[in-house]
Design a protein around this motif. Structure first.
Motif, mmCIF file in Angstrom:
data_model
loop_
_atom_site.group_PDB
_atom_site.id
_atom_site.type_symbol
_atom_site.label_atom_id
_atom_site.label_comp_id
_atom_site.label_asym_id
_atom_site.label_seq_id
_atom_site.Cartn_x
_atom_site.Cartn_y
_atom_site.Cartn_z
ATOM 1 N N CYS A 70 0.875 -1.186 0.000
ATOM 2 C CA CYS A 70 0.000 0.000 0.000
ATOM 3 C C CYS A 70 0.899 1.218 0.000
ATOM 4 O O CYS A 70 2.105 1.125 0.231
ATOM 5 C CB CYS A 70 -0.982 0.004 1.175
ATOM 6 N N VAL A 71 0.310 2.343 -0.288
ATOM 7 C CA VAL A 71 1.056 3.592 -0.374
ATOM 8 C C VAL A 71 1.821 3.819 0.938
ATOM 9 O O VAL A 71 1.327 3.457 2.011
ATOM 10 C CB VAL A 71 0.064 4.751 -0.649
ATOM 11 N N PHE A 138 15.373 2.798 -5.924
ATOM 12 C CA PHE A 138 14.775 4.019 -6.498
ATOM 13 C C PHE A 138 14.085 3.657 -7.823
ATOM 14 O O PHE A 138 14.740 3.197 -8.755
ATOM 15 C CB PHE A 138 15.940 4.986 -6.737
HETATM 16 N N1 LIG Z 1 9.177 5.094 -4.960
HETATM 17 C C1 LIG Z 1 10.297 4.418 -4.732
HETATM 18 O O1 LIG Z 1 11.351 4.705 -5.320
HETATM 19 C C2 LIG Z 1 10.287 3.253 -3.750
HETATM 20 C C3 LIG Z 1 11.469 2.547 -3.527
HETATM 21 C C4 LIG Z 1 11.453 1.457 -2.665
HETATM 22 C C5 LIG Z 1 10.279 1.062 -2.053
HETATM 23 N N2 LIG Z 1 9.135 1.759 -2.294
HETATM 24 C C6 LIG Z 1 7.898 1.266 -1.635
HETATM 25 O O2 LIG Z 1 6.940 0.963 -2.644
HETATM 26 C C7 LIG Z 1 5.626 1.104 -2.104
HETATM 27 C C8 LIG Z 1 4.793 1.958 -3.020
HETATM 28 O O3 LIG Z 1 4.633 1.286 -4.247
HETATM 29 P P1 LIG Z 1 3.837 1.967 -5.460
HETATM 30 O O4 LIG Z 1 4.558 3.227 -5.846
HETATM 31 O O5 LIG Z 1 3.607 0.912 -6.476
HETATM 32 O O6 LIG Z 1 2.486 2.357 -4.748
HETATM 33 P P2 LIG Z 1 1.483 3.503 -5.175
HETATM 34 O O7 LIG Z 1 1.508 3.760 -6.635
HETATM 35 O O8 LIG Z 1 1.694 4.635 -4.234
HETATM 36 O O9 LIG Z 1 0.097 2.741 -4.926
HETATM 37 C C9 LIG Z 1 -0.529 2.809 -3.746
HETATM 38 C C10 LIG Z 1 -1.560 1.709 -3.644
HETATM 39 O O10 LIG Z 1 -1.904 1.720 -2.267
HETATM 40 C C11 LIG Z 1 -3.246 1.343 -2.186
HETATM 41 N N3 LIG Z 1 -3.803 1.853 -0.928
HETATM 42 C C12 LIG Z 1 -3.777 3.102 -0.438
HETATM 43 N N4 LIG Z 1 -4.450 3.156 0.729
HETATM 44 C C13 LIG Z 1 -4.918 1.895 0.970
HETATM 45 C C14 LIG Z 1 -5.706 1.302 1.985
HETATM 46 N N5 LIG Z 1 -6.173 1.997 3.024
HETATM 47 N N6 LIG Z 1 -6.000 -0.009 1.873
HETATM 48 C C15 LIG Z 1 -5.563 -0.738 0.837
HETATM 49 N N7 LIG Z 1 -4.813 -0.227 -0.177
HETATM 50 C C16 LIG Z 1 -4.513 1.071 -0.093
HETATM 51 C C17 LIG Z 1 -3.940 1.964 -3.408
HETATM 52 O O11 LIG Z 1 -4.978 1.057 -3.720
HETATM 53 P P3 LIG Z 1 -6.481 1.500 -4.099
HETATM 54 O O12 LIG Z 1 -6.536 3.005 -4.062
HETATM 55 O O13 LIG Z 1 -6.716 0.949 -5.466
HETATM 56 O O14 LIG Z 1 -7.315 0.828 -3.097
HETATM 57 C C18 LIG Z 1 -2.821 1.974 -4.453
HETATM 58 O O15 LIG Z 1 -2.989 0.942 -5.390
HETATM 59 C C19 LIG Z 1 5.777 1.733 -0.726
HETATM 60 O O16 LIG Z 1 5.668 0.733 0.256
HETATM 61 C C20 LIG Z 1 7.194 2.291 -0.756
HETATM 62 O O17 LIG Z 1 7.766 2.394 0.533
HETATM 63 C C21 LIG Z 1 9.115 2.844 -3.114
#
Ligand SMILES: NC(=O)c1ccc[n+]([C@@H]2O[C@H](COP(=O)([O-])OP(=O)(O)OC[C@H]3O[C@@H](n4cnc5c(N)ncnc54)[C@H](OP(=O)(O)O)[C@@H]3O)[C@@H](O)[C@H]2O)c1
Length: 291
Positions: A70-71, A138
């Motif tokens: 999740c986000v 990243f």
């Molecule tokens: N950005 C980076 O460079 C990076 C690097 C390493 C790790 N990460 C990790 O990657 C993850 C983020 O991945 P991403 O970018 O693919 O995510 P994202 O695009 O931010 O997607 C967020 C997802 O979270 C879901 N969500 C939000 N609130 C929720 C809730 N209350 N219950 C269930 N689902 C919920 C949403 O689902 P719906 O709205 O469809 O329900 C959405 O599909 C984080 O854990 C972050 O720490 C990121």
């Protein structure tokens, strides 16, 4: 049956695409199925929210494997711990979790998200379920926001990183492919993977962009404090700005520099490089599309 959370996000959409391609038996949990459908197409979507344990129990019922994402934000840890609890109760056997960047995931990490992902990983390990922790570096797709906007306007690419600092950026398509393989794997899993691309840098990004766009793209390192001001003006909340600063400080110490062989180990192919990524996202760098 596999259940996918975070399916509408950056990585989740690619997990869904990979599972569709493999004809796997899966369903998606989304907070708003009507909003998710146009993004995901013809897949089974059930309503569920990590803030509502009863909804998760329904969404996970009859499933063997859970893709957990999740986000990130101040409530990520509480949400994902509830999801792990619901998975145990629903009889899930395997969790594939998207965790934090390699080297940031520690009990005493200076990054809030590093400590939170560590605590969630621990809860999964202690649950007795099978697991695969995917620790991605990243995302290349992060570059489609501010960096692509600067480049599309012909500006110098300004980022708070030394230009030659090694960073093994990874494409979210490769993270999705790794997750799908782990969800479908026939053998038991108790593994932690570092999901990175090859070692690269912002200097290399500027070089690749110059080659592909046919014009000189310059790079300039800026102080971290300046990024904070830009992000505040852009309307980002205090948590998100502090999160970025914490991770960038760790990157300056080399936490995002290592290139891991794990993508190739899991998928059988080398991770995409910056040249592949820029070619496939040219519309953003030329200004025809925007995040
Ligand atoms: N950005 C980076 O460079 C990076 C690097 C390493 C790790 N990460 C990790 O990657 C993850 C983020 O991945 P991403 O970018 O693919 O995510 P994202 O695009 O931010 O997607 C967020 C997802 O979270 C879901 N969500 C939000 N609130 C929720 C809730 N209350 N219950 C269930 N689902 C919920 C949403 O689902 P719906 O709205 O469809 O329900 C959405 O599909 C984080 O854990 C972050 O720490 C990121």
């Amino acid at each position: 049956m596999i259940v996918i959370t975070g399916a509408t996000g950056n990585i989740g959409q690619h997990v869904v695409a990979e599972l569709k391609k493999a004809n796997a038996d899966f369903r998606v949990m989304a907070r708003n199925p009507d909003a998710a459908r146009p993004k995901l197409g013809d897949v089974s979507i059930v309503q569920g929210d990590m803030d509502n344990p009863a909804s998760m129990l329904k969404a996970f019922a009859g499933c063997d494997a859970l893709f957990l994402l999740c986000v990130h934000g101040p409530t990520m840890e509480a949400r994902q711990l509830r999801a792990v609890e619901a998975a145990k109760q629903a009889g899930i056997k395997r969790i594939v979790k998207v965790s934090g960047s390699p080297n940031t995931v520690e009990q005493h990490s200076p990054a809030d998200t590093g400590r939170e992902h560590w605590a969630i990983e621990q809860a999964i390990k202690q649950s007795g379920l099978e697991y695969a922790m995917l620790r991605p570096n990243f995302f290349m797709q992060n570059l489609l926001d501010l960096p692509a906007k600067m480049v599309s306007k012909g500006q110098t690419l300004k980022m708070p990183f030394p230009k030659d600092l090694p960073i093994s950026f990874v494409d979210t398509r490769d993270i999705g492919a790794c997750a799908a393989r782990c969800l479908m794997a026939g053998q038991p899993l108790h593994d932690t993977y570092e999901i990175t691309g090859a070692a690269s840098s912002f200097a290399e990004l500027a070089f690749v962009l110059s080659q592909i766009l046919g014009r000189k793209v310059k790079f300039k390192a800026i102080p971290l404090g300046l990024l904070g001001i830009v992000l505040r003006l852009k309307g980002l909340d205090r948590w998100s700005i502090e999160h970025r600063k914490q991770i960038i400080r760790m990157f300056h110490q080399g936490s995002g520099s290592k290139a891991s062989p794990d993508v190739e180990k899991i998928t059988g192919h080398a991770p995409r490089n910056l040249k592949n990524f820029v070619n496939d996202t040219l519309a953003y760098w030329e200004g025809a599309e925007q995040i």
